[in-house]
Design a protein around this motif. Structure first.
Motif, PDB file in Angstrom:
ATOM      1  N   THR A 139       0.814  -1.214   0.000  1.00  0.00           N
ATOM      2  CA  THR A 139       0.000   0.000   0.000  1.00  0.00           C
ATOM      3  C   THR A 139       0.850   1.268   0.000  1.00  0.00           C
ATOM      4  N   ASP A 140       2.113   1.153   0.453  1.00  0.00           N
ATOM      5  CA  ASP A 140       2.981   2.336   0.471  1.00  0.00           C
ATOM      6  C   ASP A 140       3.753   2.512  -0.839  1.00  0.00           C
ATOM      7  N   GLY A 141       3.473   1.669  -1.836  1.00  0.00           N
ATOM      8  CA  GLY A 141       4.114   1.806  -3.135  1.00  0.00           C
ATOM      9  C   GLY A 141       5.365   0.977  -3.320  1.00  0.00           C
ATOM     10  N   THR A 142       5.839   0.322  -2.269  1.00  0.00           N
ATOM     11  CA  THR A 142       6.987  -0.573  -2.421  1.00  0.00           C
ATOM     12  C   THR A 142       6.530  -1.895  -3.028  1.00  0.00           C
ATOM     13  N   VAL A 143       7.476  -2.631  -3.593  1.00  0.00           N
ATOM     14  CA  VAL A 143       7.152  -3.887  -4.272  1.00  0.00           C
ATOM     15  C   VAL A 143       6.997  -5.012  -3.254  1.00  0.00           C
ATOM     16  N   ALA A 144       5.823  -5.626  -3.239  1.00  0.00           N
ATOM     17  CA  ALA A 144       5.561  -6.743  -2.337  1.00  0.00           C
ATOM     18  C   ALA A 144       5.963  -8.073  -2.956  1.00  0.00           C
ATOM     19  N   LYS A 145       5.836  -8.176  -4.273  1.00  0.00           N
ATOM     20  CA  LYS A 145       6.178  -9.419  -4.965  1.00  0.00           C
ATOM     21  C   LYS A 145       6.685  -9.068  -6.348  1.00  0.00           C
ATOM     22  N   ALA A 146       7.826  -9.659  -6.717  1.00  0.00           N
ATOM     23  CA  ALA A 146       8.409  -9.438  -8.035  1.00  0.00           C
ATOM     24  C   ALA A 146       8.563 -10.776  -8.749  1.00  0.00           C
ATOM     25  N   SER A 147       8.657 -10.730 -10.065  1.00  0.00           N
ATOM     26  CA  SER A 147       8.805 -11.955 -10.845  1.00  0.00           C
ATOM     27  C   SER A 147      10.157 -12.608 -10.581  1.00  0.00           C
ATOM     28  N   GLU A 148      10.167 -13.938 -10.700  1.00  0.00           N
ATOM     29  CA  GLU A 148      11.395 -14.707 -10.510  1.00  0.00           C
ATOM     30  C   GLU A 148      12.174 -14.800 -11.825  1.00  0.00           C
ATOM     31  N   PRO A 149      13.502 -14.982 -11.755  1.00  0.00           N
ATOM     32  CA  PRO A 149      14.278 -15.205 -12.981  1.00  0.00           C
ATOM     33  C   PRO A 149      13.814 -16.486 -13.675  1.00  0.00           C
ATOM     34  N   LYS A 150      13.909 -16.482 -14.995  1.00  0.00           N
ATOM     35  CA  LYS A 150      13.522 -17.646 -15.790  1.00  0.00           C
ATOM     36  C   LYS A 150      14.747 -18.251 -16.471  1.00  0.00           C
ATOM     37  N   GLU A 151      14.627 -19.519 -16.785  1.00  0.00           N
ATOM     38  CA  GLU A 151      15.732 -20.206 -17.443  1.00  0.00           C
ATOM     39  C   GLU A 151      15.956 -19.650 -18.846  1.00  0.00           C
ATOM     40  N   VAL A 152      17.206 -19.403 -19.203  1.00  0.00           N
ATOM     41  CA  VAL A 152      17.576 -18.942 -20.538  1.00  0.00           C
ATOM     42  C   VAL A 152      18.556 -19.938 -21.135  1.00  0.00           C
ATOM     43  N   ARG A 153      18.310 -20.358 -22.361  1.00  0.00           N
ATOM     44  CA  ARG A 153      19.216 -21.265 -23.063  1.00  0.00           C
ATOM     45  C   ARG A 153      19.596 -20.670 -24.412  1.00  0.00           C
TER      46      ARG A 153
END
Length: 261
Positions: A139-153
């Motif tokens: 609610t204060d504008g900070t990030v509560a959840k961000a995406s995880e890194p994905k596998e790159v080949r």
């Protein structure tokens, strides 16, 4: 063969529970299963996860569910036409997984084809692949959840990111024509995310403007075979809203008057 026609939109969505995941066809306001969405709204279903190109507009389409806080999480590509969407996302009321449009289409298609994951160049070298893309705010504008890194080949010297397909609990789609066996034909631009959503859903519910008898549809013109569809409801002609009306303001001249412009 099974007659898949149900009597009403309300009956068609009656068993969609709270917390269900939904693939919803349409692009903007084109080809959206509005009657099914309204029936879902009327029965009070909530805590939904939607998978759709966008989340409707304010007060229409999926925007109806959104404005009443019925959607908990959405996987979408384009969200720029809905002010309430932006407000809920930035205030921490809505979780959003932004996905490149072609990747979203392939997530649905692959899910329907039984392919669990695939590699794509879209998003390589960005937060899509590297992680850190905000999905939910505090609610204060900070990030509560961000995406995880994905596998790159690397394939043939180029990098690709791995994306998982989706197989939601239900799919809601709109078609111009359908028959009792669930074979569907989409009209023009309404053949956008509708065929893909229909493939992906474990239970696919189709609203059709016109119902024809089995055998009346030319097999070569069927976009979605009935094997992907579990329920069909006839809704007749629907209101086709314009998402954004633009008037050029061109000056009126004798020539334009003559031709009725």
């Amino acid at each position: 063969m099974i007659d898949k026609v149900v009597a009403s939109a309300a009956e068609a969505v009656a068993d969609v529970p709270d917390g269900a995941s939904l693939a919803v066809g349409g692009f903007g306001l084109c080809g959206i299963p509005e009657n099914l969405i309204e029936a879902l709204h009327a029965q009070g279903t909530t805590d939904l996860e939607t998978i759709s190109n966008n989340c409707g507009v304010d007060g229409w389409g999926l925007g109806r569910l959104l404005e009443d806080h019925r959607i908990r999480r959405t996987i979408s590509s384009y969200v720029g036409e809905n002010k309430e969407f932006a407000r809920q996302f930035l205030s921490g009321e809505l979780e959003v997984e932004l996905t490149p449009q072609g990747t979203l289409a392939e997530k649905l298609r692959a899910g329907g084809a039984g392919i669990p994951a695939f590699f794509t160049p879209a998003g390589v070298g960005t937060q899509v692949s590297e992680g850190g893309l905000p999905q939910r705010y505090n609610t204060d504008g900070t990030v509560a959840k961000a995406s995880e890194p994905k596998e790159v080949r690397s394939f043939d010297g180029a990098d690709y990111v791995m994306e998982h397909s989706v197989t939601p609990d239900f799919a809601l789609v709109h078609a111009a024509k359908g028959d009792r066996y669930g074979n569907l034909v989409f009209h023009a631009a309404a053949a956008n995310f509708n065929p893909l959503a229909a493939m992906a859903g474990r239970i696919t519910i189709a609203q059709v403007e016109e119902l024809v008898e089995p055998g009346e549809l030319d097999p070569e013109h069927i976009h979605t075979p009935g094997i992907f569809v579990q329920r069909v409801v006839v809704v007749g002609a629907i209101e086709k809203r314009i998402e954004k009306r633009t008037i050029t303001g061109a000056p009126i001249t004798p020539a334009t008057k003559e031709f009725g412009a």
